[in-house]
Scaffold this motif. Structure first.
Motif, PDB file in Angstrom:
ATOM      1  N   LEU A 107       0.835  -1.205   0.000  1.00  0.00           N
ATOM      2  CA  LEU A 107       0.000   0.000   0.000  1.00  0.00           C
ATOM      3  C   LEU A 107       0.867   1.251   0.000  1.00  0.00           C
ATOM      4  O   LEU A 107       0.576   2.225  -0.710  1.00  0.00           O
ATOM      5  N   ALA A 108       1.955   1.230   0.798  1.00  0.00           N
ATOM      6  CA  ALA A 108       2.869   2.372   0.839  1.00  0.00           C
ATOM      7  C   ALA A 108       3.540   2.595  -0.508  1.00  0.00           C
ATOM      8  O   ALA A 108       3.635   3.733  -0.999  1.00  0.00           O
ATOM      9  N   VAL A 109       3.984   1.520  -1.134  1.00  0.00           N
ATOM     10  CA  VAL A 109       4.678   1.621  -2.422  1.00  0.00           C
ATOM     11  C   VAL A 109       3.720   2.125  -3.507  1.00  0.00           C
ATOM     12  O   VAL A 109       4.059   3.019  -4.299  1.00  0.00           O
ATOM     13  N   ILE A 110       2.510   1.569  -3.533  1.00  0.00           N
ATOM     14  CA  ILE A 110       1.537   1.967  -4.561  1.00  0.00           C
ATOM     15  C   ILE A 110       1.096   3.414  -4.354  1.00  0.00           C
ATOM     16  O   ILE A 110       1.001   4.192  -5.313  1.00  0.00           O
ATOM     17  N   GLY A 111       0.821   3.799  -3.099  1.00  0.00           N
ATOM     18  CA  GLY A 111       0.434   5.176  -2.830  1.00  0.00           C
ATOM     19  C   GLY A 111       1.507   6.162  -3.242  1.00  0.00           C
ATOM     20  O   GLY A 111       1.221   7.202  -3.856  1.00  0.00           O
ATOM     21  N   THR A 112       2.761   5.831  -2.932  1.00  0.00           N
ATOM     22  CA  THR A 112       3.875   6.697  -3.326  1.00  0.00           C
ATOM     23  C   THR A 112       3.997   6.775  -4.850  1.00  0.00           C
ATOM     24  O   THR A 112       4.177   7.855  -5.412  1.00  0.00           O
TER      25      THR A 112
END
Length: 305
Positions: free
Chosen positions: A71-76
């Motif tokens: 989720l962190a990678v995709i949001g970034t």
């Protein structure tokens, strides 16, 4: 489950903070001091205690941790892609974007931990604390990077001094080492945690600003669309792909839909970017959280997986 009613106490504290700051002698300087107290002392104690108080089964939590990292990678990635999209590129100021990108993927950890207990019990609060511990370092790196590049300053110092990263890292290390809070200290740290949530939510309300929201509309809409629609949908897809159980899914969905971090404003100002504009986005994100949380928990959470 009636999620709007369940979330009402937390958002009522945000509203109370806003009203007290605007219409009483408890004005902004007082709330800035309260926010500093929460950020550097009360909330780190809550994070440490939340992680330490129950044994962590890393094998059972592995899929949830993987979902949090994804989720962190995709949001970034979504936030970083905005100034490169053909339809948006002419309307995006790169300097404003560098200070604003963090709004899309950072989260209000006060609200996240405050709601985790009511919606998912003690197990849910532990899972939320684990997500916070994993997510905070990742999104702080992602938040500081474009601003540091724009200002030609390093970002390692910003990370190693972050009290939330320090508290969660110490909590995880202590938990895995078998440390348990002494019974004599348990009531004290529990009360500190309760105080941090109430003060943190009220401070978030006191910091709300509306004056700068008319600036850079395309950028504002893009960041808030990622924060309050695309990330909850992504969280549901990750829960389905990784076969998370009901509690883990509820926690991940709630986590994905909370408002952005109130400290986005502080970080933008500290690094020389447009603080008032970021403060306006934080304000609107806080209000949108009243819609995105019921959407994530009451709509996406009820879809078959």
């Amino acid at each position: 489950m009636n999620y709007p009613a369940l979330l009402f106490p937390d958002f009522s504290l945000i509203a109370l903070g806003y009203l007290l700051c605007r219409y009483t002698a408890l004005n902004r300087p007082i709330w800035q001091a309260a926010e500093t107290l929460v950020y550097y002392l009360l909330f780190p104690v809550l994070l440490f205690h939340s992680v330490v108080k129950s044994p962590i089964d890393l094998q059972a939590a592995a899929n949830l941790i993987a979902a949090g990292v994804a989720l962190a990678v995709i949001g970034t990635a979504l936030a970083y892609a905005v100034p490169h999209l053909p339809g948006l590129k002419p309307h995006i100021d790169r300097h404003d974007w560098a200070g604003t990108a963090q709004v899309a993927f950072r989260f209000n950890s006060f609200i996240a931990l405050a709601i985790s207990g009511p919606i998912a019990g003690a197990e849910g609060q532990l899972m939320m604390a684990i997500l916070v511990g994993i997510y905070v370092p990742l999104v702080n790196i992602s938040a500081v990077w474009p601003m540091a590049r724009g200002r030609n300053t390093g970002f390692v110092r910003e990370l190693v001094r972050n009290p939330l990263i320090i508290a969660t890292a110490l909590g995880l290390a202590a938990n895995l080492a078998g440390f348990r809070m002494p019974a004599l200290l348990e009531p004290t740290v529990t009360r500190i945690g309760a105080a941090s949530l109430a003060l943190g939510l009220m401070a978030a309300g006191a910091g709300m600003q509306f004056a700068s929201l008319a600036k850079a509309k395309a950028l504002a809409v893009s960041m808030l669309l990622i924060r309050h629609l695309l990330l909850p949908v992504t969280a549901w897809l990750l829960a389905w792909a990784l076969q998370l159980d009901t509690t883990q899914t509820t926690v991940l969905l709630a986590f994905s839909a909370v408002p952005t971090a109130s400290s986005c404003y502080v970080l933008a100002v500290k690094m020389g970017y447009n603080g008032p504009f970021v403060a306006g986005l934080v304000t609107l994100s806080t209000l949108l959280g009243m819609l995105s949380l019921p959407f994530a928990l009451g709509v996406l959470g009820q879809l078959p997986r």
